[in-house]
Design a protein around this motif. Structure first.
Motif, mmCIF file in Angstrom:
data_model
loop_
_atom_site.group_PDB
_atom_site.id
_atom_site.type_symbol
_atom_site.label_atom_id
_atom_site.label_comp_id
_atom_site.label_asym_id
_atom_site.label_seq_id
_atom_site.Cartn_x
_atom_site.Cartn_y
_atom_site.Cartn_z
ATOM 1 N N VAL A 98 0.856 -1.185 0.000
ATOM 2 C CA VAL A 98 0.000 0.000 0.000
ATOM 3 C C VAL A 98 0.894 1.237 0.000
ATOM 4 O O VAL A 98 1.674 1.466 0.926
ATOM 5 C CB VAL A 98 -0.927 0.024 1.228
ATOM 6 N N ILE A 99 0.812 2.015 -1.073
ATOM 7 C CA ILE A 99 1.535 3.284 -1.174
ATOM 8 C C ILE A 99 0.503 4.386 -1.055
ATOM 9 O O ILE A 99 -0.300 4.599 -1.967
ATOM 10 C CB ILE A 99 2.294 3.383 -2.515
ATOM 11 N N GLY A 100 0.515 5.058 0.085
ATOM 12 C CA GLY A 100 -0.561 5.999 0.342
ATOM 13 C C GLY A 100 -0.098 7.359 0.814
ATOM 14 O O GLY A 100 1.074 7.574 1.136
ATOM 15 N N VAL A 101 -1.050 8.288 0.831
ATOM 16 C CA VAL A 101 -0.851 9.638 1.350
ATOM 17 C C VAL A 101 -1.800 9.802 2.520
ATOM 18 O O VAL A 101 -3.021 9.818 2.345
ATOM 19 C CB VAL A 101 -1.154 10.702 0.279
ATOM 20 N N ASP A 102 -1.241 9.903 3.734
ATOM 21 C CA ASP A 102 -2.060 10.095 4.932
ATOM 22 C C ASP A 102 -2.073 11.579 5.304
ATOM 23 O O ASP A 102 -1.022 12.216 5.378
ATOM 24 C CB ASP A 102 -1.495 9.283 6.101
ATOM 25 N N ASP A 103 -3.238 12.124 5.561
ATOM 26 C CA ASP A 103 -3.337 13.527 5.946
ATOM 27 C C ASP A 103 -2.651 13.740 7.292
ATOM 28 O O ASP A 103 -2.925 13.013 8.258
ATOM 29 C CB ASP A 103 -4.803 13.952 6.032
ATOM 30 N N PRO A 104 -1.776 14.746 7.393
ATOM 31 C CA PRO A 104 -0.984 14.921 8.611
ATOM 32 C C PRO A 104 -1.663 15.822 9.646
ATOM 33 O O PRO A 104 -2.579 16.584 9.334
ATOM 34 C CB PRO A 104 0.280 15.607 8.085
ATOM 35 N N LEU A 105 -1.176 15.722 10.872
ATOM 36 C CA LEU A 105 -1.581 16.603 11.959
ATOM 37 C C LEU A 105 -0.331 17.097 12.674
ATOM 38 O O LEU A 105 0.629 16.352 12.841
ATOM 39 C CB LEU A 105 -2.480 15.864 12.959
ATOM 40 N N ASN A 106 -0.335 18.361 13.088
ATOM 41 C CA ASN A 106 0.782 18.893 13.875
ATOM 42 C C ASN A 106 0.579 18.563 15.350
ATOM 43 O O ASN A 106 -0.511 18.798 15.878
ATOM 44 C CB ASN A 106 0.876 20.415 13.722
ATOM 45 N N PRO A 107 1.601 18.044 16.024
ATOM 46 C CA PRO A 107 1.487 17.900 17.487
ATOM 47 C C PRO A 107 1.230 19.269 18.096
ATOM 48 O O PRO A 107 1.793 20.267 17.665
ATOM 49 C CB PRO A 107 2.870 17.370 17.897
ATOM 50 N N PHE A 108 0.352 19.310 19.101
ATOM 51 C CA PHE A 108 0.030 20.604 19.708
ATOM 52 C C PHE A 108 0.557 20.677 21.134
ATOM 53 O O PHE A 108 1.573 21.282 21.403
ATOM 54 C CB PHE A 108 -1.476 20.858 19.655
ATOM 55 N N LEU A 109 -0.086 20.020 22.068
ATOM 56 C CA LEU A 109 0.383 19.983 23.452
ATOM 57 C C LEU A 109 0.617 18.532 23.854
ATOM 58 O O LEU A 109 -0.329 17.757 23.977
ATOM 59 C CB LEU A 109 -0.633 20.630 24.392
#
Length: 688
Positions: free
Chosen positions: A139-150
């Protein structure tokens, strides 16, 4: 798990999930434009991700932060067991290639070779091979990212998927940022063996599924802002060849040769490689964050270390890159002048934590407990003002190496003049001392806040004033500067006033040859002896430290080391302060050990070898237990200050580049350094 460094090579054998954040930093591939963390391709990782240089967006608390972008190296195996039976990863630093070879449960073998292309700056490419006894899926995919916050509890979403478009062998994902900008990611797959790619889309990912007993595929990941062009080349061998040639050319220009202790020699090349990965030759300016393009530490903010700690490495080995670092400060000089005016001063005051727009981004309060709303007060943005003189010193070092008059006319002189004006307005005349004081500051030793007459701050401010006066006096009769001097409204009288102030700035009480770090330091209570070389203080100890003779990092000794680099300092004074302050220092900051190492080497103290090895452990052995947040850029610059100014013994005395090397069987170094448009070969040992 074993990590082995050799000259131009790093090998990681085995896998431990809880250490993958650290390993991902060590194996990051970057090219100055994009950075792709080296977390294991086929394993999930909370620290995996990619970065685009200078790509910031607004965020609560920290004002602006570097945006975490989709993971570009993720390739997941379906049908293979999760247990890894064998794994070796090798980073080839000469060629800028990362190779992975693994065997999973059930005899499934996985191998890949990856690169962040040094010429096609928005391209990350992989060659992937999977062999199994039965059919499986890649599986070659693009996962939507999230920025670490706290901490690990909360995340912040900068990127919202706007649309996904599929072609026969490619997928293009378009993202919208909260501020309206667009970002696109294009994944192209070229299959040599395996089934036709089957597209898939979920709520937060998309890509292709490829099936077969043997799968051989080339993946090209292209990342960029709207309007950027992309390379048309799809042939892996051509891409690999041009990339490797570019890396070999980059190494050839500096001519680095190392031998001796394998760990030391390998460490020197490791830190050089990761610094070289941050250079983009195709842009006008470089915004190098304190953790590079390797992670999200410090939110991708830009500190004093980009300028001061990298000045030696970049000016002497890659001066065009040092100019680009200074060009960022030039572009944001207007904001620095606004900052000075807004806080009641003249001239230009640079922010302690900078970002793309040039404004202060140091948080005032940082929550530490989401349930009880506990916060830590941060005063560095208001009080750690030595960043302004640090930038001026970095500029001066660059100028002395290059004699780049064009840059001085464009921006350099203005920057020196406006920073000098800041210091001239920031000092206060103290009748009792009959000298000028700088009050209410934080020096490099951040255990002590709101202090008066920090020696480091006062010394670098004094040097800033003297340098600005020198350059104004130097160009007063030069017609090339006539219009600029008129625009700056600077005169000989103003320059002479800077010299007068500089000559009377208070530089601390003395106990013999020991300089007081700041007013009152000698009168503080003793702190329990620092028994370990690196010690992290608890919150309770930090409260005690503020009232005690204990030091977070090299402070007075850093000032004396800079004196040596800029032409020489009093050896007896350096030794007295090294002996006094080193035993009081926790070295809690990664900026500290390289400075003490350099001081020990300049003093020819035998412990320099031990201190140098410990400095090399910063990222190579995760000495500070925070390498998962990215590469320690300043520590790397400091390590190279040890090489350049300690082992090779280079210092600039007026118009002369002087050398007083130390030959050591532990580490032999040969380089071609830049000097006034030429390359000079230097080494710390004569050829046998």
């Amino acid at each position: 798990m074993r990590v082995k460094v050799r000259p131009f090579s790093l090998e990681v054998e085995g896998y431990e999930a809880d250490k993958e954040g650290w390993i991902g930093t060590l194996l990051t591939l970057a090219n100055g434009r994009i950075g792709v963390r080296g977390d294991l391709d086929f394993a999930p990782s909370s620290t995996a991700g990619s970065y685009l240089a200078g790509f910031y967006e607004d965020v609560p608390i920290w004002r602006r932060e570097l945006v975490v972008l989709p993971r570009l190296n993720g390739n997941y195996l379906v049908g293979a067991g999760s247990q890894i039976q064998h794994l070796v990863r090798r980073l080839d630093m000469r060629e800028g290639l990362l190779r992975v070879e693994g065997v999973l449960q059930g005899g499934v073998s996985y191998s890949s070779e990856s690169l962040a292309h040094l010429l096609y700056r928005n391209l990350y490419a992989q060659r992937i091979n999977v062999v199994s006894g039965s059919e499986m899926s890649l599986v070659i995919g693009v996962d939507d990212p999230l920025n670490p916050f706290l901490g690990s509890e909360t995340y912040y979403e900068h990127l919202v998927r706007a649309r996904t478009d599929f072609g026969r062998d490619e997928v293009r994902v378009s993202y919208k940022l909260r501020d309206g900008r667009e970002l696109w990611l294009r994944i192209i797959v070229k299959i040599q063996e395996g089934s036709e790619p089957l597209p898939f889309v979920t709520n937060r990912s998309s890509g292709f599924i490829i099936k077969g007993k043997e799968i051989n595929v080339t993946k090209l990941a292209l990342l960029g802002a709207a309007g950027e062009s992309i390379p048309d080349a799809r042939d892996w061998e051509d891409l690999r060849r041009s990339h490797v040639e570019a890396w070999r050319s980059r190494w050839d220009r500096i001519g680095l040769e190392v031998s001796g202790d394998e760990y030391m020699a390998g460490g020197v090349t490791f830190y050089a490689y990761h610094l070289l990965q941050l250079i983009d030759d195709s842009v006008e300016e470089l915004m190098i964050s304190t953790r590079g393009l390797h992670g999200h530490g410090y939110r991708g903010h830009i500190f004093w270390d980009t300028d001061l700690y990298l000045a030696s490495f970049l000016s002497l080995l890659y001066p065009e890159a040092m100019r680009r670092v200074l060009e960022y400060r030039c572009r944001t000089l207007k904001q620095a002048m606004e900052y000075a005016a807004r806080t009641g001063f003249m001239g230009a005051r640079f922010p302690w934590e900078g970002v793309d727009d040039g404004y202060e981004s140091t948080p005032r309060l940082i929550p530490t407990d989401l349930t009880q709303c506990k916060c830590v007060e941060i005063l560095t943005g208001e009080q750690e003002i030595h960043v302004t003189s640090d930038i001026a010193l970095a500029l001066e070092f660059y100028y002395r190496v290059t004699r780049d008059e064009e840059f001085m006319r464009k921006c350099g002189l203005k920057l020196l003049v406006e920073t000098a004006r800041f210091w001239a307005s920031r000092v206060t005349y103290d009748e009792t001392k009959e000298s000028y004081s700088i009050r209410g500051v934080i020096g490099p030793d951040e255990y002590h806040v709101n202090v008066d007459d920090s020696y480091y701050t006062n010394y670098t401010a004094k040097l800033n004033l003297e340098l600005a006066a020198h350059h104004v006096e130097r160009v007063l009769g030069d017609d090339r500067y006539k219009e600029l001097l008129r625009d700056l409204n600077v005169s000989l009288d103003e320059a002479e006033n800077w010299r007068r102030i500089a000559s009377r700035i208070f530089l601390g009480r003395r106990k013999g040859k020991v300089i007081e770090e700041f007013s009152g330091f000698f009168d503080l209570s003793d702190f329990p002896r620092v028994n370990s070389l690196v010690r992290r203080l608890s919150m309770e100890e930090l409260s005690q430290a503020a009232k005690s003779k204990v030091v977070k990092q090299a402070d007075v000794v850093l000032a004396l080391v800079l004196q040596n680099i800029f032409g020489g300092s009093n050896r007896d004074m350096l030794e007295a302060n090294y002996d006094y302050y080193f035993r009081l220092t926790t070295n809690e900051s990664s900026l500290s050990l390289p400075v003490y190492t350099l001081a020990a080497l300049l003093l020819r103290k035998p412990e320099w070898e031990y201190l140098f090895r410990k400095s090399l452990e910063t990222d190579l052995e995760n000495l500070y237990a925070n390498s998962d947040g990215g590469f320690h850029v300043a520590a790397a610059g400091g390590i190279w200050m040890v090489v350049l100014h300690g082992l090779l013994g280079l210092r600039i005395n007026g118009d002369e580049l002087e050398q007083e090397p130390l030959c050591s069987d532990a580490l032999r170094v040969k380089l071609r350094v830049a000097w006034r448009g030429k390359r000079l070969e230097v080494s710390n040992c004569r050829e046998k």
